[in-house]
Design a protein around this motif. Structure first.
Motif, PDB file in Angstrom:
ATOM      1  N   SER A  18       0.846  -1.188   0.000  1.00  5.10           N
ATOM      2  CA  SER A  18       0.000   0.000   0.000  1.00  5.10           C
ATOM      3  C   SER A  18       0.884   1.242   0.000  1.00  5.10           C
ATOM      4  N   SER A  19       0.306   2.359  -0.362  1.00  6.15           N
ATOM      5  CA  SER A  19       1.095   3.597  -0.355  1.00  6.15           C
ATOM      6  C   SER A  19       1.548   3.928   1.060  1.00  6.15           C
ATOM      7  N   ARG A  20       0.766   3.568   2.062  1.00  6.89           N
ATOM      8  CA  ARG A  20       1.173   3.787   3.457  1.00  6.89           C
ATOM      9  C   ARG A  20       2.395   2.944   3.792  1.00  6.89           C
ATOM     10  N   GLU A  21       2.373   1.661   3.395  1.00  5.78           N
ATOM     11  CA  GLU A  21       3.538   0.793   3.634  1.00  5.78           C
ATOM     12  C   GLU A  21       4.762   1.327   2.900  1.00  5.78           C
ATOM     13  N   PHE A  22       4.550   1.791   1.666  1.00  2.00           N
ATOM     14  CA  PHE A  22       5.666   2.331   0.887  1.00  2.00           C
ATOM     15  C   PHE A  22       6.258   3.552   1.580  1.00  2.00           C
ATOM     16  N   ASN A  23       5.405   4.464   2.053  1.00  3.08           N
ATOM     17  CA  ASN A  23       5.893   5.667   2.732  1.00  3.08           C
ATOM     18  C   ASN A  23       6.662   5.337   4.010  1.00  3.08           C
ATOM     19  N   GLN A  24       6.256   4.272   4.690  1.00  2.00           N
ATOM     20  CA  GLN A  24       6.907   3.909   5.943  1.00  2.00           C
ATOM     21  C   GLN A  24       8.168   3.081   5.745  1.00  2.00           C
ATOM     22  N   SER A  25       8.296   2.437   4.578  1.00  2.00           N
ATOM     23  CA  SER A  25       9.469   1.578   4.373  1.00  2.00           C
ATOM     24  C   SER A  25       9.920   1.599   2.914  1.00  2.00           C
ATOM     25  N   ALA A  26      10.307   2.775   2.453  1.00  2.00           N
ATOM     26  CA  ALA A  26      10.788   2.920   1.071  1.00  2.00           C
ATOM     27  C   ALA A  26      12.030   2.064   0.836  1.00  2.00           C
ATOM     28  N   GLY A  27      12.865   1.909   1.855  1.00  2.00           N
ATOM     29  CA  GLY A  27      14.063   1.082   1.723  1.00  2.00           C
ATOM     30  C   GLY A  27      13.717  -0.367   1.414  1.00  2.00           C
ATOM     31  N   ASP A  28      12.692  -0.888   2.071  1.00  2.00           N
ATOM     32  CA  ASP A  28      12.253  -2.258   1.800  1.00  2.00           C
ATOM     33  C   ASP A  28      11.736  -2.381   0.370  1.00  2.00           C
ATOM     34  N   ALA A  29      11.032  -1.360  -0.096  1.00  2.00           N
ATOM     35  CA  ALA A  29      10.506  -1.371  -1.465  1.00  2.00           C
ATOM     36  C   ALA A  29      11.653  -1.367  -2.470  1.00  2.00           C
ATOM     37  N   LYS A  30      12.683  -0.573  -2.213  1.00  2.00           N
ATOM     38  CA  LYS A  30      13.835  -0.522  -3.111  1.00  2.00           C
ATOM     39  C   LYS A  30      14.553  -1.874  -3.146  1.00  2.00           C
ATOM     40  N   LYS A  31      14.668  -2.528  -1.996  1.00  2.00           N
ATOM     41  CA  LYS A  31      15.285  -3.858  -1.968  1.00  2.00           C
ATOM     42  C   LYS A  31      14.451  -4.851  -2.766  1.00  2.00           C
ATOM     43  N   ALA A  32      13.137  -4.803  -2.580  1.00  2.00           N
ATOM     44  CA  ALA A  32      12.248  -5.726  -3.290  1.00  2.00           C
ATOM     45  C   ALA A  32      12.304  -5.484  -4.800  1.00  2.00           C
ATOM     46  N   ALA A  33      12.497  -4.240  -5.224  1.00  2.00           N
ATOM     47  CA  ALA A  33      12.551  -3.920  -6.654  1.00  2.00           C
ATOM     48  C   ALA A  33      13.771  -4.525  -7.327  1.00  2.00           C
ATOM     49  N   GLN A  34      14.777  -4.926  -6.548  1.00  2.25           N
ATOM     50  CA  GLN A  34      15.951  -5.565  -7.121  1.00  2.25           C
ATOM     51  C   GLN A  34      15.610  -6.927  -7.732  1.00  2.25           C
ATOM     52  N   SER A  35      14.541  -7.563  -7.252  1.00  2.53           N
ATOM     53  CA  SER A  35      14.183  -8.884  -7.764  1.00  2.53           C
ATOM     54  C   SER A  35      12.881  -8.888  -8.550  1.00  2.53           C
ATOM     55  N   GLY A  36      12.272  -7.727  -8.751  1.00  3.28           N
ATOM     56  CA  GLY A  36      11.048  -7.653  -9.546  1.00  3.28           C
ATOM     57  C   GLY A  36      10.288  -6.384  -9.258  1.00  3.28           C
ATOM     58  N   PRO A  37       9.226  -6.135 -10.012  1.00  6.91           N
ATOM     59  CA  PRO A  37       8.471  -4.898  -9.830  1.00  6.91           C
ATOM     60  C   PRO A  37       7.746  -4.852  -8.477  1.00  6.91           C
ATOM     61  N   VAL A  38       7.607  -3.646  -7.950  1.00  6.17           N
ATOM     62  CA  VAL A  38       6.864  -3.428  -6.712  1.00  6.17           C
ATOM     63  C   VAL A  38       5.647  -2.577  -7.074  1.00  6.17           C
ATOM     64  N   PHE A  39       4.470  -3.157  -6.932  1.00  8.59           N
ATOM     65  CA  PHE A  39       3.229  -2.440  -7.213  1.00  8.59           C
ATOM     66  C   PHE A  39       2.794  -1.714  -5.952  1.00  8.59           C
ATOM     67  N   ILE A  40       2.524  -0.432  -6.083  1.00 10.48           N
ATOM     68  CA  ILE A  40       2.089   0.389  -4.958  1.00 10.48           C
ATOM     69  C   ILE A  40       0.621   0.717  -5.194  1.00 10.48           C
ATOM     70  N   THR A  41      -0.192   0.474  -4.178  1.00  4.08           N
ATOM     71  CA  THR A  41      -1.629   0.651  -4.332  1.00  4.08           C
ATOM     72  C   THR A  41      -2.143   1.866  -3.558  1.00  4.08           C
ATOM     73  N   ASP A  42      -3.184   2.453  -4.083  1.00 11.20           N
ATOM     74  CA  ASP A  42      -3.961   3.488  -3.392  1.00 11.20           C
ATOM     75  C   ASP A  42      -5.376   2.959  -3.279  1.00 11.20           C
ATOM     76  N   ARG A  43      -5.831   2.792  -2.055  1.00  8.95           N
ATOM     77  CA  ARG A  43      -7.168   2.262  -1.778  1.00  8.95           C
ATOM     78  C   ARG A  43      -7.404   0.929  -2.473  1.00  8.95           C
TER      79      ARG A  43
END
Length: 84
Positions: A7-32
């Motif tokens: 979720s966009s909330r999770e992304f805002n709270q842990s952008a570093g985790d999202a960047k790590k996950a993007a190393q192995s594939g796309p990270v879809f960020i959702t709004d509602r």
């Protein structure tokens, strides 16, 4: 290739985790609950666009001093102002 959704909330709270996950594939960020953005690595982006270099990317390179850039003239679009 793994696909991660957050979720966009999770992304805002842990952008570093999202960047790590993007190393192995796309990270879809959702709004509602609906996908709104995708985070991918720059390498994956360049592969997707076919290696096209954007002007800003080219100018940001250290060797950009060697690039000759002469944009085409906009002939006929502009006219001299009437200051009479």
């Amino acid at each position: 290739m793994s696909v991660v959704t957050m979720s966009s909330r999770e992304f805002n709270q842990s952008a570093g985790d999202a960047k790590k996950a993007a190393q192995s594939g796309p990270v879809f960020i959702t709004d509602r609950g609906k996908p709104s953005h995708v985070l991918i690595t720059i390498e994956e982006y360049r592969r997707l666009v076919g290696g096209i270099t954007m002007l800003a990317d080219a100018l940001a390179q250290p060797e950009s001093a060697d690039i000759d850039f002469e944009p085409p003239r906009a002939g006929g679009i502009f006219r001299a102002p009437d200051i009479s």
